[in-house]
Design a protein around this motif. Structure first.
Motif, short mmCIF file in Angstrom:
data_model
loop_
_atom_site.label_atom_id
_atom_site.label_comp_id
_atom_site.label_asym_id
_atom_site.label_seq_id
_atom_site.Cartn_x
_atom_site.Cartn_y
_atom_site.Cartn_z
N PHE A 159 0.84 -1.20 0.00
CA PHE A 159 0.00 0.00 0.00
C PHE A 159 0.87 1.25 0.00
O PHE A 159 0.62 2.20 -0.76
N ILE A 160 1.91 1.25 0.83
CA ILE A 160 2.83 2.39 0.87
C ILE A 160 3.47 2.61 -0.50
O ILE A 160 3.63 3.74 -0.97
N ASN A 161 3.81 1.54 -1.19
CA ASN A 161 4.43 1.67 -2.51
C ASN A 161 3.46 2.26 -3.53
O ASN A 161 3.87 2.99 -4.44
N ALA A 162 2.16 1.93 -3.40
CA ALA A 162 1.17 2.54 -4.28
C ALA A 162 1.12 4.05 -4.06
O ALA A 162 1.00 4.83 -5.00
N LEU A 163 1.22 4.47 -2.80
CA LEU A 163 1.25 5.90 -2.50
C LEU A 163 2.54 6.54 -3.02
O LEU A 163 2.52 7.63 -3.59
N SER A 164 3.64 5.84 -2.85
CA SER A 164 4.92 6.39 -3.28
C SER A 164 4.97 6.57 -4.78
O SER A 164 5.46 7.59 -5.29
N ARG A 165 4.44 5.60 -5.52
CA ARG A 165 4.40 5.73 -6.99
C ARG A 165 3.53 6.90 -7.42
O ARG A 165 3.70 7.43 -8.52
N ALA A 166 2.60 7.29 -6.57
CA ALA A 166 1.75 8.44 -6.86
C ALA A 166 2.35 9.75 -6.39
O ALA A 166 1.68 10.79 -6.41
N GLY A 210 10.10 1.77 12.00
CA GLY A 210 9.70 1.16 10.73
C GLY A 210 8.26 1.43 10.36
O GLY A 210 7.83 1.12 9.25
N SER A 211 7.49 2.02 11.30
CA SER A 211 6.12 2.41 10.98
C SER A 211 6.16 3.58 10.01
O SER A 211 7.13 4.35 9.95
N TYR A 212 5.09 3.73 9.24
CA TYR A 212 5.01 4.80 8.25
C TYR A 212 4.02 5.87 8.72
O TYR A 212 2.99 5.54 9.34
N GLN A 249 11.96 11.44 5.82
CA GLN A 249 11.12 11.43 4.62
C GLN A 249 11.74 10.55 3.55
O GLN A 249 12.92 10.64 3.26
N LEU A 250 10.90 9.67 2.97
CA LEU A 250 11.37 8.84 1.88
C LEU A 250 11.56 9.70 0.62
O LEU A 250 10.80 10.63 0.39
N PRO A 251 12.55 9.39 -0.19
CA PRO A 251 12.65 10.09 -1.48
C PRO A 251 11.39 9.85 -2.30
O PRO A 251 10.79 8.76 -2.24
N TYR A 252 10.96 10.85 -3.03
CA TYR A 252 9.76 10.72 -3.85
C TYR A 252 9.88 9.53 -4.80
O TYR A 252 10.88 9.37 -5.49
N GLY A 253 8.85 8.71 -4.79
CA GLY A 253 8.81 7.57 -5.70
C GLY A 253 9.59 6.35 -5.25
O GLY A 253 9.63 5.35 -5.97
N GLN A 254 10.21 6.40 -4.07
CA GLN A 254 11.01 5.26 -3.62
C GLN A 254 10.12 4.05 -3.32
O GLN A 254 9.09 4.17 -2.67
N ILE A 255 10.55 2.89 -3.78
CA ILE A 255 9.81 1.65 -3.55
C ILE A 255 10.42 0.94 -2.35
O ILE A 255 11.62 0.66 -2.30
N GLU A 256 9.57 0.64 -1.38
CA GLU A 256 9.98 0.01 -0.14
C GLU A 256 9.85 -1.52 -0.23
O GLU A 256 9.01 -2.04 -0.97
N SER A 257 10.68 -2.19 0.54
CA SER A 257 10.57 -3.64 0.70
C SER A 257 10.16 -3.93 2.14
O SER A 257 10.56 -3.22 3.06
N ALA A 258 9.33 -4.96 2.31
CA ALA A 258 8.99 -5.36 3.67
C ALA A 258 10.27 -5.80 4.37
O ALA A 258 11.17 -6.37 3.75
N ALA A 284 13.59 -13.40 3.43
CA ALA A 284 14.41 -12.28 2.97
C ALA A 284 13.69 -11.43 1.94
O ALA A 284 13.82 -10.20 1.93
N GLU A 285 12.89 -12.07 1.08
CA GLU A 285 12.27 -11.36 -0.04
C GLU A 285 10.83 -10.92 0.24
O GLU A 285 10.37 -9.93 -0.33
N LEU A 286 10.11 -11.66 1.07
CA LEU A 286 8.67 -11.44 1.21
C LEU A 286 8.27 -10.75 2.51
O LEU A 286 7.12 -10.37 2.67
N GLY A 287 9.21 -10.63 3.45
CA GLY A 287 8.88 -9.97 4.71
C GLY A 287 7.99 -10.78 5.62
O GLY A 287 7.39 -10.23 6.54
N ILE A 288 7.88 -12.08 5.39
CA ILE A 288 7.01 -12.91 6.23
C ILE A 288 7.75 -13.34 7.49
O ILE A 288 8.98 -13.33 7.55
#
Length: 912
Positions: free
Chosen positions: A474-481, A502-504, A568-577, A637-641
């Motif tokens: 969800f955060i990445n959808a906002l970041s892409r916008a 780590g909370s947003y 603040q995250l850089p504009y458009g930055q894609i986060e990983s879990a 490592a990849e999925l944040g589970i």
């Protein structure tokens, strides 16, 4: 002196002409003029032409990313040679003014005077709407080659971003259309979707941005350039007109800055005026078409929530000549269509000429009002920041309704207290539209200044929520916008609640506040009817879509200022879990089904050959092994589970194995099936596509364990209707190659349903969504439609629209969390409901109720007229059929790849 000046001008003109001559015209490159009847260009040809145009000192070609099929997606930037040398400077000004931070009004005015208007023009998003791509080619050529005063003024003041919106689709459509030797037999009846997965819904993906093309485009719009105007070309014009354009009909979204609405009016007037001045009739606007500015998510509509002037035209035309039909009511000039068009034969080139004129109208307006456009986007951004920094109330219809209700109640109480009982009923209903001035101002203050109704100052997304990987999506959808997002670097406390590092945090004091509000808050669509007591006016698309609700993201709505250890995250930055580790266990491991990414991990384990079991509580149990450890190490490592150690095996566990899955599809392509196919790939499920001919041939159980039917697959039990295919008639089998012939046909009651029944009785499973739950009626299961009533003849008929109408909206449903089908779900969950089926289960049946509406007010976001009829209605169920099982889910639980909170209702059923 004059001789020298004339000589200089002649030299400049000669240089411009020489340069134009070095770049081939469209005819020289393609072999035909753009707009010639029966002629279309492929993307391969178009890409080559873009590269030739880029040789001009007025142009620069930018590769903005790869498409879903692996093609390069290009944007051609066009402006004067002088501006082209300073693109980074003008891009920086555009972004700085759009973000509206760190500037005074005077500084903003100075930058606006220095900057250049940035205008986005695209084409080809819907690839069978071929005017869009071809007007793009023609307009590029004209702006690169023409030297008339208007063009030179446009190039001086504007920077134009010409973007190809769907390269894959152009290649498919053109090759299909041009494959027929006889031009008069060419047709657009393509065999599959013109965007690999989602076809027409590529224009429904611009707040989620699942598709690569959506991501590429959104980065240019919301992160890189942030243009003041964007123009999205489409077709199909309304019958009896040539095109529909701005301004658009009501309602517009309540979160917009008023400048958005009036700016659309201004540019729309310039577009309409130019066509009228050039003798090009047939422009319709406002109530003359279906298009509104309510919905977010389209290429044209999402920009409104970013303070951009979004333009859409829908024009007629195509390479095969057609006719402007006679629609008598459109012949009378009115505010919607001030200059009607007469019925006539219509050619492709006419649509191209109209489109170029419209582009020039927009570009001319931008050149004339350059500094105003730049300053106004800053002004809207500053307004948004100010609203987010202070107590602010948005005027939603529900609050206005509260004023009316409070006024009526007080009036009634006053009359009852005075003893005038006979006048209570009449007086209590005295308030009508137009008499607002009879209501005391106290009602405004009591309702619309109620502290509980304040807009949020911020939204906090805790990092310790169970399905945090989905929250990161969800955060990445906002970041892409292009949304401003902050991330906590340490634990912090707000209003007595502590949140982990780590909370947003998403604050509303930012320029794109309308988009932030729209993604977190419920939409409140006004009641909209053609007339009192009449049918509803259908929204252009969805009425409610709040993305945080669809994705099941847990967040806190904060009404006061928020501070803390944030970066603040850089504009458009894609986060990983966050990547996790897990302790090696000698026994085994547990994965929770409440986390969507757990299903990816399970599928990867199965493909790696590891054993997986399911416990009665829904958890996945993985016995310890080298294969399991290797696969899980990669997954965490990849999925944040989170992987938990198991204390031991359980007697009630059941082995999990992958199913042989088929997804129904049809000739021309099913958009919902495309979304499900994409979703299955994202979550690492294997599947095959199945068509009606294969179903009719039988022997399904030998090949499949599960067949998925999305909405639109299974017809109702009434009289068969003609197939309604968008792009013309279906081809005849003899017109197709062997590859496509098996795709023809549709599910039928007489041949397909008996084979599906046999499949179920033999142990197969069928999963139905939306209207495909009609299968339950075909099988004569003990369920009935809950949304019917008896007419005067005693016949059961669907509820009339004046009584009950729910377009695309989010409703809160109840779920049986003890049911295996619902493992990992909450007891209450939002579902996307789009005039979806609702059932009544007959007494004494073996049907298991999975989801239902326990109240008559389940609406959470959108519009639900007559929602009281939903009370106690069943939204989903499962039922044994022979040794197999049928699953019926009325709501759109896989909706456009957005409804993450309901994905597991499908995933849970996809294992043996």
């Amino acid at each position: 002196m004059k001789k020298k000046l004339y000589s200089m001008l002649a030299l400049l003109l000669s240089m411009a002409t020489t340069q134009a001559q070095t770049i081939p015209s469209p005819k020289e490159h393609f072999g035909f003029n753009i707009g010639d009847d029966y002629q279309l260009a492929t993307y391969t040809q178009t890409e080559a032409y873009f590269k030739k145009l880029a040789a001009s000192d007025r142009a620069k070609l930018v590769d903005i990313g790869m498409t879903e099929e692996g093609r390069h997606q290009y944007m051609l930037i066009v402006s004067s040679p002088e501006n082209m040398k300073q693109l980074e400077k003008y891009k920086a000004i555009s972004r700085q003014l759009a973000h509206a931070t760190g500037l005074t009004d005077e500084q903003a005015k100075s930058l606006a005077a220095e900057g250049k208007s940035v205008i986005w023009i695209d084409g080809g998003l819907h690839a069978t709407e071929v005017v869009g791509t071809h007007q793009l080619i023609e307009t590029m050529w004209q702006l690169v080659s023409r030297t008339d005063p208007e063009t030179m003024e446009i190039l001086k003041n504007d920077i134009i971003l010409f973007a190809h919106a769907n390269p894959d689709g152009q290649e498919l459509v053109t090759n299909w259309y041009m494959r027929t030797a006889d031009p008069k037999k060419r047709a657009m009846n393509i065999p599959r979707l013109y965007e690999k997965y989602v076809g027409h819904d590529n224009n429904r993906d611009f707040y989620m941005m699942n598709m690569k093309e959506s991501q590429n485009i959104s980065r240019q719009l919301y992160v890189e350039w942030i243009p003041q105007i964007m123009y999205n070309h489409h077709q199909r014009g309304p019958n009896g007109s040539v095109l529909a354009g701005p301004p658009y009909r009501d309602p517009f979204n309540h979160v917009f800055d008023p400048l958005i609405v009036t700016s659309i009016d201004a540019v729309g007037a310039a577009m309409n005026n130019r066509l009228n001045a050039e003798g090009k009739p047939g422009y319709t606007q406002r109530a003359g078409s279906q298009f509104s500015t309510w919905w977010n998510g389209g290429l044209r509509t999402a920009p409104y929530f970013h303070n951009m002037i979004g333009l859409l035209t829908e024009i007629i035309g195509g390479p095969t000549p057609e006719t402007v039909p006679l629609v008598p009511e459109r012949l009378i000039p009115n505010g919607a269509t001030p200059n009607p068009v007469a019925p006539q034969e219509w050619h492709f080139r006419q649509s191209i000429d109209y489109s170029v004129s419209l582009n020039y109208a927009v570009l001319d307006y931008a050149a004339r009002y350059r500094s105003e456009l730049l300053y106004n986007i800053y002004r809207m951004g500053r307004n948004a920041i100010a609203r987010g920094d202070a107590d602010h109330w948005t005027f939603y219809p529900r609050y206005v309704d509260s004023i009316q209700t409070a006024y009526k109640k007080d009036k009634k109480d006053s009359l009852l207290a005075s003893g005038k009982k006979d006048t209570v009923k009449e007086s209590a209903e005295e308030y009508t539209l137009g008499k607002e001035d009879t209501i005391a101002a106290k009602y405004y203050n009591n309702i619309l200044k109620n502290p509980a109704y304040r807009d949020a100052r911020a939204y906090i997304i805790p990092a310790d929520q169970q399905d945090f990987p989905t929250a990161v999506k969800f955060i990445n959808a906002l970041s892409r916008a292009g949304i401003t997002i902050q991330k906590a670097t340490a634990d912090f406390t707000v209003a007595g609640k502590t949140y982990p590092a780590g909370s947003y945090v998403v604050k509303t004091a930012q320029a794109f506040r309308p988009h932030v509000i729209d993604m977190f808050e419920p939409q409140d669509h006004p009641n909209d009817f053609h007339y009192a007591g009449g049918p509803p006016v259908r929204p252009y698309d969805a009425a409610g879509w709040t993305l945080a609700f669809q994705m099941g993201v847990q967040f806190d709505r904060v009404l006061d200022s928020v501070g803390g250890p944030f970066t603040q995250l850089p504009y458009g930055q894609i986060e990983s879990a966050p990547a996790h580790t897990f302790a090696v266990s000698r026994t085994g491991y547990l994965l929770s089904p409440a986390v969507n990414n757990s299903f990816i991990a399970v599928n990867d384990l199965l493909k790696a050959g590891a054993k997986v079991y399911r416990l009665s509580n829904g958890d996945f149990y993985i016995p310890a092994s080298s294969k399991a450890q290797e696969s899980l190490t990669r997954s965490v490592a990849e999925l944040g589970i989170t992987v938990n150690a198991a204390t031991g095996s359980s007697k009630d566990m059941k082995a999990v194995a992958p199913m042989r899955i088929a997804i129904w599809n049809t000739y021309g392509g099913s958009i919902p099936a495309g979304w499900v196919s994409w979703l299955m790939e994202q979550y690492h499920y294997d599947y095959k596509t199945i068509y009606s001919q294969e179903i009719d041939a039988g022997a399904l159980r030998k090949k499949y364990d599960m067949i998925i039917f999305v909405t639109g697959a299974i017809p109702d039990t009434g009289k068969p209707k003609k197939s309604d295919y968008w792009f013309g008639k279906l081809p005849k089998p003899e017109e197709l190659t062997a590859e496509f012939k098996p795709w023809l046909g549709r599910i039928s009651a007489d041949t397909s349903i008996p084979q599906l029944k046999t499949f179920l009785e033999a142990g197969g499973q069928i999963f139905t969504i939306g209207t495909s739950t009609n299968l339950a009626y075909h099988l004569k299961l003990p369920v009935e439609n809950a949304l019917v009533e008896k007419n005067g003849k005693g016949e059961l008929k669907p509820l009339a629209g004046a009584k009950y109408y729910i377009p695309g909206s989010l409703l809160t449903a109840d779920l049986d969390t003890t049911a295996a089908e619902n493992r990992g779900m909450h007891a209450k969950n939002d579902v996307y409901f789009e005039r979806s089926p609702v059932f009544k289960i007959l007494p004494g049946s073996n049907i298991k109720q999975l989801m239902w509406f326990s109240t008559g007010t389940p609406l959470h976001s959108g519009w639900a007229w007559g929602q009281k009829y939903l009370k106690d209605g069943v939204a989903a169920f499962s039922v044994p059929v022979g040794t197999g099982k049928l699953y019926a889910f009325g709501p759109e639980i896989t909706f456009r790849g957005q409804s993450h909170s309901t994905f597991k209702l499908l995933f849970n059923q996809l294992y043996k």
